[in-house]
Design an enzyme around this catalytic site. Structure first.
Site, PDB file in Angstrom:
ATOM      1  N   GLN A 118       1.978  -6.024  -3.232  1.00 16.01           N
ATOM      2  CA  GLN A 118       2.416  -6.144  -1.834  1.00 16.01           C
ATOM      3  C   GLN A 118       3.695  -5.315  -1.625  1.00 16.01           C
ATOM      4  OE1 GLN A 118       1.489  -9.559  -3.446  1.00 16.01           O
ATOM      5  NE2 GLN A 118      -0.427  -8.537  -3.011  1.00 16.01           N
ATOM      6  N   GLY A 121      -4.453  -4.277  -3.874  1.00 16.32           N
ATOM      7  CA  GLY A 121      -5.477  -3.256  -4.119  1.00 16.32           C
ATOM      8  C   GLY A 121      -4.738  -1.991  -4.495  1.00 16.32           C
ATOM      9  N   HIS A 122      -4.722  -1.662  -5.763  1.00 16.52           N
ATOM     10  CA  HIS A 122      -3.960  -0.509  -6.252  1.00 16.52           C
ATOM     11  C   HIS A 122      -4.937   0.590  -6.648  1.00 16.52           C
ATOM     12  CE1 HIS A 122      -0.281  -3.258  -7.249  1.00 16.52           C
ATOM     13  NE2 HIS A 122      -0.648  -3.287  -5.991  1.00 16.52           N
ATOM     14  N   ASP A 134       0.803  -1.229   0.000  1.00 17.92           N
ATOM     15  CA  ASP A 134       0.000   0.000   0.000  1.00 17.92           C
ATOM     16  C   ASP A 134       0.835   1.278   0.000  1.00 17.92           C
ATOM     17  OD1 ASP A 134      -2.191  -1.695   0.129  1.00 17.92           O
ATOM     18  OD2 ASP A 134      -2.238  -1.646   2.317  1.00 17.92           O
ATOM     19  N   LYS A 139       1.794   2.315  -5.027  1.00 18.65           N
ATOM     20  CA  LYS A 139       2.377   1.816  -6.285  1.00 18.65           C
ATOM     21  C   LYS A 139       1.455   2.087  -7.478  1.00 18.65           C
ATOM     22  CE  LYS A 139       2.431  -2.261  -4.373  1.00 18.65           C
ATOM     23  NZ  LYS A 139       2.078  -1.966  -2.978  1.00 18.65           N
TER      24      LYS A 139
HETATM   25  P1  GDP Z   1      -0.808   0.417  -3.524  1.00 22.96           P
HETATM   26  O1  GDP Z   1      -1.391  -0.877  -3.086  1.00 22.96           O
HETATM   27  O2  GDP Z   1       0.661   0.494  -3.279  1.00 22.96           O
HETATM   28  O3  GDP Z   1      -1.154   0.788  -4.941  1.00 22.96           O
HETATM   29  O4  GDP Z   1      -1.460   1.529  -2.590  1.00 22.96           O
HETATM   30  P2  GDP Z   1      -3.008   1.636  -2.155  1.00 22.96           P
HETATM   31  O5  GDP Z   1      -3.806   2.090  -3.300  1.00 22.96           O
HETATM   32  O6  GDP Z   1      -3.447   0.400  -1.462  1.00 22.96           O
HETATM   33  O7  GDP Z   1      -2.919   2.718  -1.006  1.00 22.96           O
HETATM   34  C1  GDP Z   1      -2.379   3.982  -1.237  1.00 22.96           C
HETATM   35  C2  GDP Z   1      -3.458   5.022  -0.861  1.00 22.96           C
HETATM   36  O8  GDP Z   1      -2.851   6.287  -0.766  1.00 22.96           O
HETATM   37  C3  GDP Z   1      -4.529   5.155  -1.921  1.00 22.96           C
HETATM   38  O9  GDP Z   1      -5.721   5.536  -1.291  1.00 22.96           O
HETATM   39  C4  GDP Z   1      -4.000   6.293  -2.798  1.00 22.96           C
HETATM   40  O10 GDP Z   1      -5.053   6.988  -3.467  1.00 22.96           O
HETATM   41  C5  GDP Z   1      -3.352   7.171  -1.773  1.00 22.96           C
HETATM   42  N1  GDP Z   1      -2.167   7.917  -2.233  1.00 22.96           N
HETATM   43  C6  GDP Z   1      -1.202   7.545  -3.106  1.00 22.96           C
HETATM   44  N2  GDP Z   1      -0.223   8.493  -3.155  1.00 22.96           N
HETATM   45  C7  GDP Z   1      -0.600   9.463  -2.298  1.00 22.96           C
HETATM   46  C8  GDP Z   1      -0.001  10.687  -1.883  1.00 22.96           C
HETATM   47  O11 GDP Z   1       1.099  11.066  -2.300  1.00 22.96           O
HETATM   48  N3  GDP Z   1      -0.678  11.432  -0.953  1.00 22.96           N
HETATM   49  C9  GDP Z   1      -1.874  11.035  -0.443  1.00 22.96           C
HETATM   50  N4  GDP Z   1      -2.464  11.822   0.458  1.00 22.96           N
HETATM   51  N5  GDP Z   1      -2.471   9.894  -0.808  1.00 22.96           N
HETATM   52  C10 GDP Z   1      -1.827   9.098  -1.713  1.00 22.96           C
HETATM   53  P1  IMO Z   2      -0.868  -4.134  -2.308  1.00 19.40           P
HETATM   54  O1  IMO Z   2      -0.432  -4.655  -3.633  1.00 19.40           O
HETATM   55  C1  IMO Z   2      -0.969  -4.618   2.025  1.00 19.40           C
HETATM   56  C2  IMO Z   2      -0.998  -8.710   3.572  1.00 19.40           C
HETATM   57  C3  IMO Z   2      -2.260  -9.180   4.275  1.00 19.40           C
HETATM   58  C4  IMO Z   2      -1.687 -10.185   5.249  1.00 19.40           C
HETATM   59  C5  IMO Z   2      -0.545 -10.815   4.441  1.00 19.40           C
HETATM   60  C6  IMO Z   2      -0.919 -12.119   3.759  1.00 19.40           C
HETATM   61  O2  IMO Z   2      -2.170  -3.435  -2.338  1.00 19.40           O
HETATM   62  O3  IMO Z   2       0.216  -3.355  -1.652  1.00 19.40           O
HETATM   63  P2  IMO Z   2      -2.447 -12.819   1.713  1.00 19.40           P
HETATM   64  O4  IMO Z   2      -3.835 -12.430   1.344  1.00 19.40           O
HETATM   65  O5  IMO Z   2      -1.419 -12.449   0.706  1.00 19.40           O
HETATM   66  O6  IMO Z   2      -2.345 -14.242   2.148  1.00 19.40           O
HETATM   67  O7  IMO Z   2      -2.116 -11.956   3.026  1.00 19.40           O
HETATM   68  O8  IMO Z   2      -0.176  -9.867   3.458  1.00 19.40           O
HETATM   69  N1  IMO Z   2      -1.207  -8.182   2.204  1.00 19.40           N
HETATM   70  C7  IMO Z   2      -1.156  -6.882   1.887  1.00 19.40           C
HETATM   71  N2  IMO Z   2      -0.995  -5.799   2.660  1.00 19.40           N
HETATM   72  N3  IMO Z   2      -1.056  -4.482   0.690  1.00 19.40           N
HETATM   73  C8  IMO Z   2      -1.196  -5.559  -0.112  1.00 19.40           C
HETATM   74  O9  IMO Z   2      -1.155  -5.473  -1.460  1.00 19.40           O
HETATM   75  C9  IMO Z   2      -1.289  -6.834   0.487  1.00 19.40           C
HETATM   76  N4  IMO Z   2      -1.452  -8.093   0.011  1.00 19.40           N
HETATM   77  C10 IMO Z   2      -1.380  -8.907   1.063  1.00 19.40           C
HETATM   78  O10 IMO Z   2      -2.914  -8.122   4.927  1.00 19.40           O
HETATM   79  O11 IMO Z   2      -1.110  -9.515   6.341  1.00 19.40           O
HETATM   80 MG    MG Z   3      -2.883  -1.600  -1.818  1.00 25.37          MG
END
Ligand code: GDP
Ligand code: IMO
Ligand code: MG
Length: 423
Positions: free
Chosen positions: A221, A39-40, A12, A15
């Site tokens: 991840q 979850g991107h 998270d 990316k």
């Molecule tokens: P990912 O899994 O690495 O793609 O990240 P996620 O989407 O799960 O979580 C990142 C969260 O931060 C999302 O809600 C994005 O919309 C938000 N986000 C990404 N970059 C920034 C930033 O520079 N500032 C803020 N405030 N939010 C951001």
């Molecule tokens: P993105 O790509 C954050 C965590 C889960 C759990 C562990 C194992 O959005 O960054 P799994 O379902 O893979 O067996 O879970 O890894 N986890 C993540 N945490 N971002 C993710 O993906 C994750 N994918 C798995 O919360 O602790």
């Molecule tokens: Mg994510």
């Protein structure tokens, strides 16, 4: 030539947003591992969209997207994602292809994930329950079904055989779940999958590299969730680090050019497992509220804390990171003081190394304090506009990590990305 973009923490890191922003500079975006546990989040013309299976270049018509052989694919999630993308007026099939080597997540894999977590009780991993662990276990156990198998005549027979095996495992865990509906959805979704461009992923990608196409491998991840190098056993089931690009896509190491590591300006983790800099106080709550730190896949509140430079240095080392992107710096705008962990104290000894087992003994972080910049940076568009104290924080990180921060992301929007001098 292949560039890699991956997370350096526990996922998270933002990316998806960065891949979406960089996608126009690439001809192909390829996911190399993980599955719908990812979850991107992207913002496309102001609309928030979360991608789980489809690479984050899908909204760019001139960029192709590949779900690589190292990915585990849930056809049901894929179909739902097609629906979400169609609602924005885009047909995802126009620029998506799927490797025939990707393993399928079956409904019983999801049931097994639940059963395994339930059996673990307090020691549960905190899995996203998407069937990731069981699907990868069937891959390494040499039982799994792959996308290419779906095109063979005996697919249903093989499916039934595997389901029976899973049923016995579920019975042995005294776990029962009615999967009738999941199964219906699964077979419906296979119809969509069969209609898509299914390719021999390794020839596809190598041919494109040979003709000069630019490829970006998109990690899911984060490095601290890597099955080999993360905080085992509280990890996911794939190699999330740069090495996973070679096995997940079939590209040779010397094809890799940049390894772009993404880190938040602080740190989060969702699910169980060690997190040395976790804050259980008001500051942690504030980070969660300001950063809107709730899981994009499960909605669970993310655990929040200060930046962990020990873990980050380790992640830079195992990935061979060449450039860094620091995201969510704007979340720190209103914090009067900030901290970064420079070392761990374990059993009275100070170390700057990540121990092989992080969950057995308490780890006390050794912090360096910084004054916050206390100004709104979300509207800044260039380095010159950034407050001096933020520049100091970035420059300190450059030195502490021995790797340059090339970009700072100052908001969730596509355009909120600032190039650092020299980028
Ligand atoms: P990912 O899994 O690495 O793609 O990240 P996620 O989407 O799960 O979580 C990142 C969260 O931060 C999302 O809600 C994005 O919309 C938000 N986000 C990404 N970059 C920034 C930033 O520079 N500032 C803020 N405030 N939010 C951001
Ligand atoms: P993105 O790509 C954050 C965590 C889960 C759990 C562990 C194992 O959005 O960054 P799994 O379902 O893979 O067996 O879970 O890894 N986890 C993540 N945490 N971002 C993710 O993906 C994750 N994918 C798995 O919360 O602790
Ligand atoms: Mg994510």
């Amino acid at each position: 030539m292949v560039d890699v973009l991956l997370g350096l923490q526990w996922g998270d890191e933002g990316k998806g947003k960065i891949v979406d922003r960089f996608a126009p500079d690439y001809d192909l975006i390829a996911r190399f591992q993980g599955g719908p546990n990812a979850g991107h989040t992207l913002y496309v013309e102001g609309q928030r969209i979360v991608l789980h299976q489809i690479p984050s270049g899908i909204f760019h018509p001139h960029t192709d997207n590949l779900i690589g052989g190292g990915v585990v694919l849930d056809p049901v999630t894929l179909k739902r994602e097609f629906g979400k993308i169609a609602a924005l007026g885009i047909d995802a099939s126009r620029n998506l292809c799927i490797s025939e080597r990707a393993h399928l997540i079956l409904p019983t894999h999801r049931a097994l994930d639940k059963a395994s977590e339930t059996a673990k009780g307090n020691n549960r991993i905190g899995s996203t329950l998407k069937g990731i662990g069981p699907a990868y276990m069937d891959k390494t156990g040499r039982n799994g079904l792959r996308v290419g198998d779906m095109l063979e005549r005996d697919f249903t027979t093989r499916y039934i055989r595997l389901r029976l095996k899973h049923q016995k495992m579920l019975d042995s865990l005294s776990f029962s779940e009615d999967i009738t509906e999941w199964e219906e959805e699964f077979f419906e979704a296979l119809e969509l999958l069969r209609s898509l461009r299914i390719v021999n992923g390794e020839y596809h990608i190598n041919d494109r590299i040979s003709k000069g196409d630019r490829v970006l491998a998109e990690g899911a991840q984060g490095s601290m969730l890597d099955v080999d190098f993360g905080t085992f056993p509280f990890v996911t089931s794939s190699n999330t680090i740069s090495a996973g690009v070679c096995t997940g896509l079939g590209v040779a190491p010397q094809r890799i050019r940049e390894v772009i590591g993404v880190t938040k300006a602080y740190c989060t983790r969702v699910g169980s497992g060690p997190f040395p800099t976790e804050l259980h106080d008001e500051t942690g709550e504030r980070l969660r509220a300001t950063g809107n730190e709730f899981g994009a896949t499960t909605g669970r509140p993310r655990r929040c804390g200060w930046l962990d430079l020990v873990a980050l240095r380790f992640a830079c080392m195992v990935n061979g990171v060449t450039k860094l992107v620091m995201t969510k710096s704007d979340v720190l705008d209103n914090f009067a003081s900030l901290s970064a962990c420079e070392a761990y104290r374990i059993d009275g000894e100070t170390t700057d190394k990540v121990p092989y087992q992080m969950s057995r003994r308490p780890i006390e972080p050794v912090y360096r304090a910084f004054e916050g910049w206390l100004s709104d940076t979300s509207l800044c568009t260039s380095y010159d506009e950034l407050p001096a104290r933020m520049k100091e924080y970035v420059s300190y990180m450059d030195t502490a990590l021995g790797t340059r921060i090339a970009y700072v992301s100052n908001g969730p929007g596509r355009d909120q990305l600032i190039s650092m001098p020299g980028t």
